[in-house]
Design a protein around this motif. Sequence first.
Motif, short mmCIF file in Angstrom:
data_model
loop_
_atom_site.label_atom_id
_atom_site.label_comp_id
_atom_site.label_asym_id
_atom_site.label_seq_id
_atom_site.Cartn_x
_atom_site.Cartn_y
_atom_site.Cartn_z
N ALA A 20 0.83 -1.21 0.00
CA ALA A 20 0.00 0.00 0.00
C ALA A 20 0.86 1.26 0.00
N SER A 21 0.43 2.26 -0.72
CA SER A 21 1.08 3.57 -0.66
C SER A 21 0.31 4.51 0.27
N LEU A 22 -0.95 4.16 0.57
CA LEU A 22 -1.77 4.94 1.49
C LEU A 22 -2.60 3.98 2.33
N VAL A 23 -2.56 4.19 3.65
CA VAL A 23 -3.40 3.44 4.58
C VAL A 23 -4.23 4.46 5.34
N GLU A 24 -5.54 4.28 5.29
CA GLU A 24 -6.45 5.17 6.01
C GLU A 24 -7.05 4.40 7.18
N ILE A 25 -7.02 5.04 8.35
CA ILE A 25 -7.55 4.44 9.56
C ILE A 25 -8.63 5.37 10.10
N PHE A 26 -9.84 4.89 10.16
CA PHE A 26 -10.96 5.67 10.67
C PHE A 26 -11.47 5.00 11.94
N LEU A 27 -11.58 5.76 13.00
CA LEU A 27 -12.04 5.24 14.28
C LEU A 27 -13.17 6.13 14.77
N THR A 28 -14.34 5.53 14.98
CA THR A 28 -15.51 6.29 15.39
C THR A 28 -16.10 5.66 16.65
N LEU A 29 -16.22 6.46 17.70
CA LEU A 29 -16.88 6.03 18.93
C LEU A 29 -18.20 6.77 19.03
N GLU A 30 -19.28 6.04 19.00
CA GLU A 30 -20.62 6.62 19.08
C GLU A 30 -21.00 6.86 20.54
N THR A 31 -21.97 7.72 20.77
CA THR A 31 -22.43 7.99 22.14
C THR A 31 -23.04 6.75 22.78
N ASN A 32 -23.55 5.81 21.96
CA ASN A 32 -24.13 4.58 22.50
C ASN A 32 -23.08 3.52 22.83
N GLY A 33 -21.79 3.85 22.68
CA GLY A 33 -20.72 2.93 23.05
C GLY A 33 -20.20 2.05 21.92
N TRP A 34 -20.79 2.14 20.74
CA TRP A 34 -20.30 1.32 19.63
C TRP A 34 -19.07 1.98 19.00
N LEU A 35 -18.06 1.18 18.80
CA LEU A 35 -16.81 1.62 18.21
C LEU A 35 -16.68 0.97 16.84
N THR A 36 -16.39 1.78 15.83
CA THR A 36 -16.17 1.27 14.48
C THR A 36 -14.76 1.62 14.05
N LEU A 37 -14.03 0.62 13.62
CA LEU A 37 -12.68 0.78 13.10
C LEU A 37 -12.70 0.37 11.64
N VAL A 38 -12.23 1.27 10.78
CA VAL A 38 -12.10 0.97 9.35
C VAL A 38 -10.64 1.19 8.97
N ILE A 39 -10.05 0.18 8.35
CA ILE A 39 -8.69 0.30 7.81
C ILE A 39 -8.81 0.04 6.32
N ARG A 40 -8.43 1.04 5.53
CA ARG A 40 -8.55 0.96 4.07
C ARG A 40 -7.17 1.20 3.47
N ASP A 41 -6.81 0.39 2.48
CA ASP A 41 -5.53 0.58 1.82
C ASP A 41 -5.67 0.47 0.31
N ASP A 42 -4.64 0.92 -0.37
CA ASP A 42 -4.60 0.82 -1.83
C ASP A 42 -3.56 -0.20 -2.26
N GLY A 43 -3.40 -1.24 -1.46
CA GLY A 43 -2.42 -2.29 -1.75
C GLY A 43 -2.89 -3.22 -2.85
N LYS A 44 -2.25 -4.38 -2.93
CA LYS A 44 -2.52 -5.28 -4.04
C LYS A 44 -3.86 -5.98 -3.95
N GLY A 45 -4.54 -5.91 -2.81
CA GLY A 45 -5.83 -6.57 -2.68
C GLY A 45 -5.70 -8.07 -2.55
N MET A 46 -6.84 -8.72 -2.38
CA MET A 46 -6.86 -10.18 -2.20
C MET A 46 -7.74 -10.82 -3.27
#
Length: 184
Positions: A20-46
């Motif tokens: 990957a030349s770019l890795v994006e990490i998104f972390l969201t904590l909602e008021t209801n306690g749910w945490l969402t983690l997203v890791i996105r890259d532009d690598g070779k894929g699967m």
Amino acid sequence: MRDLSLHVLDLVQNSVSAGASLVEIFLTLETNGWLTLVIRDDGKGMSPELLARVTSPFATTRTTRKVGLGIPLMQENAEKTGGSLRIQSEVGKGTELTVTLDTRSIDCLPLGDLPGTMLSLILMHPDTPDVHFYGVSPTGVCDVDTREIRQAAGGLPLNEPAVAAWLKTALAEEIHPIFGGANV
């Protein structure tokens, strides 16, 4: 893994290994306690075949050992809280991993040292990939992007001691107010 930041470190290493030349990490904590983690890259894929079995501990592209525990452990930790793990990937385009966790669950791992993890990722790979971390919680938003840091550093390498010291302070100042006190 003892905390979620170590999972982030491990999962981003997969992106690095995928070129990957770019890795994006998104972390969201909602008021209801749910945490969402997203890791996105532009690598070779699967390939569809690897994607279908990537949550098995016996599915790995490594040649040094026959097991890969990062994704299966992350999936297990998410599911123990009532959450989930989803992976989308396309060969030649990259991969996106989305994890949801209920931080109110007794089984939810603590967040850990997220500023330290981000610092480690940047210093271990000072040239590439670029890392963009975007975090949102009820207390605010933080946005750290190595592309902007490189520009501000005026050409100095990110692992230059003075830049690394500045990064350590800046990451703590940016991330701690948003996630530092969260019991996640």
